[in-house]
Design a protein around this motif. Sequence first.
Motif, short mmCIF file in Angstrom:
data_model
loop_
_atom_site.label_atom_id
_atom_site.label_comp_id
_atom_site.label_asym_id
_atom_site.label_seq_id
_atom_site.Cartn_x
_atom_site.Cartn_y
_atom_site.Cartn_z
N GLU A 190 36.57 47.95 -9.11
CA GLU A 190 36.21 49.82 -8.12
C GLU A 190 37.91 50.39 -8.60
N PHE A 191 38.67 50.26 -9.03
CA PHE A 191 40.22 50.51 -8.77
C PHE A 191 40.97 49.98 -9.78
N TYR A 192 40.23 49.55 -10.90
CA TYR A 192 41.28 48.39 -12.18
C TYR A 192 42.15 48.31 -12.27
N ILE A 193 42.45 46.76 -11.02
CA ILE A 193 43.97 46.61 -10.51
C ILE A 193 43.41 45.55 -10.32
N SER A 194 44.51 44.33 -10.35
CA SER A 194 44.65 43.17 -10.55
C SER A 194 44.14 43.09 -8.90
N ARG A 195 43.53 41.55 -8.35
CA ARG A 195 43.18 40.92 -7.23
C ARG A 195 45.15 40.77 -6.20
N TYR A 196 45.77 40.52 -7.45
CA TYR A 196 46.85 40.10 -7.12
C TYR A 196 48.06 40.97 -6.57
N HIS A 197 47.59 42.14 -7.00
CA HIS A 197 48.07 43.12 -6.97
C HIS A 197 47.95 43.62 -5.08
N ILE A 198 46.57 43.44 -5.27
CA ILE A 198 46.30 44.03 -3.60
C ILE A 198 46.21 43.30 -2.76
#
Length: 273
Positions: A190-198
């Motif tokens: 949805e947000f085009y950022i990695s799950r690790y960053h989230i």
Amino acid sequence: MEYLKILDSAQRSFGQKKSYTIVFIAGGIGHMHQEDDNIVCTMEDLIFIKPGNKVKLEYRKNKYPLEVYVLYIGGELLRKLSDEETRLDEAFDFVPYQVKIVHSETESAMLIKNISKKLYSMNNEPPKFAHSLYEKSLLTMILVLALRSSVQEDVQIKTNKKKHVVMDDIFIYIREHLTEDISLERLENEFYISRYHIVREFKKLTGETPHSYIVKSKLDLCRHYIEQGKSIHEVYALGGFGGYNHFFRAFKKEYGVTPMQYYKDLKIDRNEK
């Protein structure tokens, strides 16, 4: 280049009408006063002052003296030190500030301090071979290091703002889709950022993993439904739990009682009132 070592409580003014001023805090702590602002400046800070502006730097006597190197440089010299790729005069004029404080990274700060010390000492030394060229080289290096510190800090501020904006959007998204199955993969897509960053940012902001945060938010919603008098069967469905067993275990773990016991205790409390 000037060097000041202030031992007793005092205020010093910095800034010139026609020259750019760079104040480098080499040691101690100062308090910068400009109009209504009072900003603490510490070791490795740079203060950029555009022509026509003045600031006061106050030293309040403590264990460590305030040490500063002050560089005054005119626009004409900045143009002379520039090349075709880099116009130093334009770089100093481009930034949207009249007075700006920048904290330099340790490596850059050490270089700036050593070069400032050398430039200052050259005032009292007899000229050596290629004195002028050497001086220009040192001066160019200190200007580039100072500007790089400013650019790096601006980039970092923008990056941090962007991160916070994205996380704010994620929290809003979770709130709006709370009763659905929200996985890390879904947030990633949805947000085009990695799950690790989230996960990392969630930990920083809430102290929890995204999964734990979502489950607790769902449980809080379910608790409100119970307090409204809805049946337990309705509650876990409305709260977005896939099955009763998952809801039962999560509720008891979070609140120390089963959903039904919570419902009964609530009825007893209301009847007693």
